[in-house]
Design a protein around this motif. Structure first.
Motif, mmCIF file in Angstrom:
data_model
loop_
_atom_site.group_PDB
_atom_site.id
_atom_site.type_symbol
_atom_site.label_atom_id
_atom_site.label_comp_id
_atom_site.label_asym_id
_atom_site.label_seq_id
_atom_site.Cartn_x
_atom_site.Cartn_y
_atom_site.Cartn_z
ATOM 1 N N CYS A 1 0.789 -1.128 -0.275
ATOM 2 C CA CYS A 1 0.029 0.126 -0.010
ATOM 3 C C CYS A 1 0.911 1.308 -0.168
ATOM 4 C CB CYS A 1 -1.104 0.425 0.916
ATOM 5 S SG CYS A 1 -2.333 -1.148 1.006
ATOM 6 N N GLU B 1 0.436 4.935 -1.472
ATOM 7 C CA GLU B 1 0.312 6.310 -0.718
ATOM 8 C C GLU B 1 1.581 5.989 0.445
ATOM 9 O OE1 GLU B 1 -1.363 8.495 0.306
ATOM 10 O OE2 GLU B 1 -2.667 8.067 -2.221
ATOM 11 N N SER C 1 -1.455 8.066 5.735
ATOM 12 C CA SER C 1 -2.640 8.761 5.800
ATOM 13 C C SER C 1 -3.841 8.398 5.541
ATOM 14 C CB SER C 1 -2.444 9.702 4.152
ATOM 15 O OG SER C 1 -2.888 8.867 3.113
ATOM 16 N N ARG D 1 -6.177 8.607 3.353
ATOM 17 C CA ARG D 1 -6.428 7.002 1.937
ATOM 18 C C ARG D 1 -5.261 6.181 2.094
ATOM 19 N NH1 ARG D 1 -4.440 10.923 -3.240
ATOM 20 N NH2 ARG D 1 -4.230 9.129 -4.400
ATOM 21 N N ASN E 1 -7.285 3.864 4.193
ATOM 22 C CA ASN E 1 -8.578 2.706 2.797
ATOM 23 C C ASN E 1 -8.136 2.262 2.420
ATOM 24 O OD1 ASN E 1 -10.200 4.677 4.394
ATOM 25 N ND2 ASN E 1 -10.276 7.038 2.774
ATOM 26 N N LEU E 2 -7.246 2.558 1.880
ATOM 27 C CA LEU E 2 -6.474 0.619 1.006
ATOM 28 C C LEU E 2 -6.487 -0.334 1.786
ATOM 29 C CD1 LEU E 2 -3.573 2.142 -1.095
ATOM 30 C CD2 LEU E 2 -6.070 1.352 -2.313
ATOM 31 N N ARG F 1 -9.771 -1.475 2.209
ATOM 32 C CA ARG F 1 -10.053 -2.081 1.199
ATOM 33 C C ARG F 1 -9.759 -3.843 0.802
ATOM 34 N NH1 ARG F 1 -9.378 0.251 -5.094
ATOM 35 N NH2 ARG F 1 -10.861 -1.763 -6.134
#
Length: 170
Positions: free
Chosen positions: A128, A132, A136, A138, A141-142, A145
């Protein structure tokens, strides 16, 4: 791990195995094999230091194989990767892995002692970072997911850190 003698337990992929040292005056080279629930170290003049070195090498060899296999599987599920990134093993005191802005992935060999799900978490965390390069929202969020249960996996892994990091595999 303490004395590197028969009867002690060693971890591999989240399971405990008994260490068995076998003195073999005919066998110059020390070998290490997982057979029937035991990690068998065989060789001539087996002293704890030689046993320790053999187990260290065994862990590194297993980590190399397991990490590559798991990376190959993960790459298939991650849209930002076509092939596994270049990576190498580096024994680290406080991190399971790291990823440089250049894309170089470094993996601590110790997680090979943890369950496969924990290894997948370590690998995914570093992969990830290829998208990124920070922690963060984001980035998280990865992780969410592609491994919705990563927090509990990380918590279990970190809770076992003292046991997993005991005994060098550098």
């Amino acid at each position: 791990m303490g004395q590197w003698v028969s009867g002690e337990s060693v971890l591999y992929l989240g399971r405990r195995y008994v260490l068995k040292t076998i003195q073999d005056p005919e066998q110059r080279k020390v070998t290490c094999q997982l057979i029937g629930g035991k990690l068998r170290v065989r060789g001539k003049d087996l002293i704890p230091e030689r046993t320790h070195a053999a187990v260290q090498q065994w862990y590194r060899d297993r980590a190399s194989d397991v990490f590559q296999r798991r990376l190959d599987l993960l790459v298939d599920s991650l849209p930002w990767l076509k092939t596994p990134p270049e990576w190498r093993m580096v024994a680290m005191q406080t991190q399971w892995g790291s990823c440089a802005a250049s894309g170089a992935v470094l993996l601590n060999p110790h997680p090979v002692k943890a369950p496969t799900r924990a290894i997948d978490y370590v690998l995914l965390h570093e992969l990830c970072h290829l998208v990124e390069h920070n922690h963060s929202p984001r980035f998280y969020n990865l992780l969410d997911r592609f491994m919705p249960d990563w927090r509990s996996v990380k918590e279990r892994l970190d809770g076992q850190a003292e046991v997993i990091l005991r005994g060098s595999v550098a």
